[in-house]
Design an enzyme around this catalytic site. Structure first.
Site, short mmCIF file in Angstrom:
data_model
loop_
_atom_site.label_atom_id
_atom_site.label_comp_id
_atom_site.label_asym_id
_atom_site.label_seq_id
_atom_site.Cartn_x
_atom_site.Cartn_y
_atom_site.Cartn_z
N ARG A 288 82.90 -29.50 -26.96
CA ARG A 288 83.18 -29.13 -25.56
C ARG A 288 83.65 -27.68 -25.40
O ARG A 288 84.36 -27.36 -24.45
CB ARG A 288 84.19 -30.08 -24.92
N GLU B 226 65.06 -2.67 -19.54
CA GLU B 226 66.31 -3.09 -18.88
C GLU B 226 67.21 -1.89 -18.58
O GLU B 226 67.98 -1.91 -17.61
CB GLU B 226 67.06 -4.12 -19.75
N GLU C 297 77.31 -15.12 -10.77
CA GLU C 297 76.09 -14.81 -10.04
C GLU C 297 76.06 -15.45 -8.65
O GLU C 297 75.08 -16.08 -8.26
CB GLU C 297 74.85 -15.23 -10.84
N ARG D 219 75.77 -9.88 -8.77
CA ARG D 219 75.14 -10.01 -10.09
C ARG D 219 73.64 -10.26 -9.95
O ARG D 219 72.86 -9.96 -10.86
CB ARG D 219 75.80 -11.13 -10.90
N HIS E 56 59.56 -12.81 -14.46
CA HIS E 56 59.65 -14.12 -15.11
C HIS E 56 58.37 -14.92 -14.95
O HIS E 56 57.95 -15.63 -15.88
CB HIS E 56 60.82 -14.92 -14.51
#
Lengths: 371, 371
Positions: free
Chosen positions: A123, A187, A239, A243, A254
């Site tokens: 976890r 990027e 986000e 962001r 994508h």
């Protein structure tokens, strides 16, 4: 050593950049994660190059060290690979405990996989990123996004889990294929367009040195880009707001990656940065068509991408294939299609009203010869 | 309707308890998770019983509803099942977006699986728990622990991911096999021993009504236990301190479950609560041997467990098999073996110094006839 803080309150950490840092990963990790055991996660390309140095450094810092490996490449960024890594980690001696630290050694795929492993091991345990590609240095290693792909799309399964440290050795870029260097540079151009027009000048000026692999120049490039990424992430960790600007070039990028990436023949595969370059060219085309970005600015970005050996044109993209993928993108909320568009170089905005027709026109644009 | 807050600051949520609540899951979910789409996760036992009612309620609250199912049973609480659930969720129409809500409908296995799915779907979406077993009502649905098992141990892969609501309909217990009811009662006895000696009196008094399935009595039992669980979780969300008290009976219990649970013949399988009952008897024996718990208190707990059809004796447990499993337990930190031991009824402490010899003596104790 350059140290750039990522200011996330209780989850604050530093990105450290210095040639030769690989041999100091142990001490740097010890400073942020006292533990008995460390688990290096790395792939079949990077492991043979660098795992022994990192392992030696961790051992000398007092960790018991185990290694978990997987076959290199984005096609292996799956839940099945994650399961195979868990099998290795739980078979290790000593077995992991909640104080254990995971060390992600490699590119973006490794960081995403190892990060998700750390997020879900017992976890959640701590992890550090030791990126070895320019793309991972300037983008994926900072910000806590972890995940694996699903046939339905990239990174659809994952978690936000911040590392406790990011240790970048620009020396690792000496072994990086030029096509991977170009992928990372895409990027960097993205960061310049969304936040820092001056960085665009800087990359234009230093393009020859960067492509020649000049270590000092690459070190400065990394630091400049990590500062931008760190500031965006610190302002919006999950986000929910700005962001999203980091997704500039990624909506169409994508979708292109989903249909044109991962070819059986690696020579014909588009890397992530190559798809983002195409996505940026397409997004800029939409912005120009809307009259919100001067054509000259779009042309300048395209010229720089081309100089960096990145594609800005791609024929035969099928809107009927790409549009459904874009609608499935996890940045889509409640069925809306979302784009990040520049309003000028260095500044972008998020719009939710891009029509299918605008996307079709942008894909047509990508199919035209460069002017 | 009983509403019990779980006070976790920005992750605060309410546990709502009322007979017939299944038919109001839609409106209750809408109040905490406005979204276009809801994904019910349920298993092959509970789905046929209750999924249509929950689906109808979600539809009437305006959700587009999809269902993802898996075969009932702890052996299916694996990463492979999680993958199969992701396949169903991503194939659904509409596909999930970041606003989507996951509805966990079932027992502890379903809640753990659906919770981990929600924690890692698109890097985290909201989920609600609709538990249908006493064990899930009073224990696993509250507190945000999610996870799947690995051959190396239970719940070794998972995340902390809090639900945005827990909706308990005690009416679902009418279809619960008595062996599953007993399993849940074990966790109620645990809550009494670690926090609330008065609850022990209450369970002793109401044991016949509880075993007969008296709805009002079960409703009060659930509320009393959820209050205890909620208070412990609110004080220590990530199990860095007192939340460890909930592991009373679980150190040896988990090890027994690993070797004696999941038998091919379900009639001979020990349920989770049965293993915890044995673990509590063993932990109490250690506490009595240390002179920190009166023998009479341990005997009183054992007598109650027996009245509730829970085991307190088990022969032929092999320390050589169990001790390594206990060392592998994720509650172990840096190689130490940790136990929760009562200091009196209603109060426990965490100790890190239980020796192998004490564990062997406790396992011997379990093999003795009851006195």
């Amino acid at each position: 050593m350059t140290a750039i803080p990522v200011s996330l309150g209780p989850r604050r950490y530093d990105v450290r950049i210095q040639p030769g840092l690989l041999d100091h990963v142990g001490g740097l990790t010890r400073a942020v994660a006292a533990a008995r055991s460390a688990f290096i996660v790395t792939d079949s390309h990077v492991g043979p190059l660098y795992a022994s140095r990192v392992r030696a450094s961790l051992l000398s810092a007092g960790y018991e060290v185990s290694l978990a490996g997987f076959p290199a490449g984005e096609p292996h960024k799956t839940l099945a690979t994650l399961g195979a890594l868990f099998d290795q980690v739980f078979a290790a001696s000593p077995p992991p405990d909640r104080d254990s630290v995971v060390v992600a050694l490699g590119g973006g795929v490794t960081g995403d996989l190892a990060g998700l492993l750390a997020a879900t091991l017992l976890r959640g345990v701590r992890f550090v990123q030791v990126p070895t590609t320019l793309l991972a240095d300037v983008d994926s290693s900072v910000g806590g996004k972890t995940g694996v792909d699903h046939p339905a799309g990239k990174n659809l399964i994952g978690a936000f889990h911040q590392p406790v440290g990011v240790f970048i050795d620009p020396g690792t870029l000496a072994t990086l294929p030029s096509v991977e260097l170009a992928s990372g540079l895409a990027e960097c151009v993205k960061h310049a367009v969304i936040r820092d027009a001056e960085l665009l000048d800087w990359i234009e000026t230093h393009a020859p040195a960067l492509q020649a692999g000049d270590p000092a120049c690459l070190g400065e490039l990394i630091a400049r880009n990590v500062r931008i990424k760190a500031a965006v992430v610190a302002a919006d960790e999950r986000e929910s707001g700005e962001r999203a600007h980091l997704n500039f070039g990624h909506t169409i990028g994508h979708a292109i990656e989903a249909v044109a990436g991962f070819q059986a023949d690696p020579a014909h595969s588009l890397r992530h940065g190559h798809c983002v370059a195409l996505g940026m060219a397409a997004a800029n085309a939409i912005a120009v068509a809307r009259g919100q970005l001067p054509h000259a600015d779009a042309a300048r970005v395209e010229a720089l991408l081309a100089r960096l050996d990145l594609p800005t044109r791609y024929a035969n993209l099928d809107p009927g294939q790409l549009l459904p993928i874009m609608r499935r993108d996890k940045k889509a909320r409640a069925g809306k299609l979302r784009f990040v568009l520049p309003v000028r170089l260095g500044t972008v905005e998020v719009v939710d009203d891009v029509t299918d027709a605008e996307v079709v026109a942008a894909l047509d644009y990508l199919a035209r010869p460069t002017t």
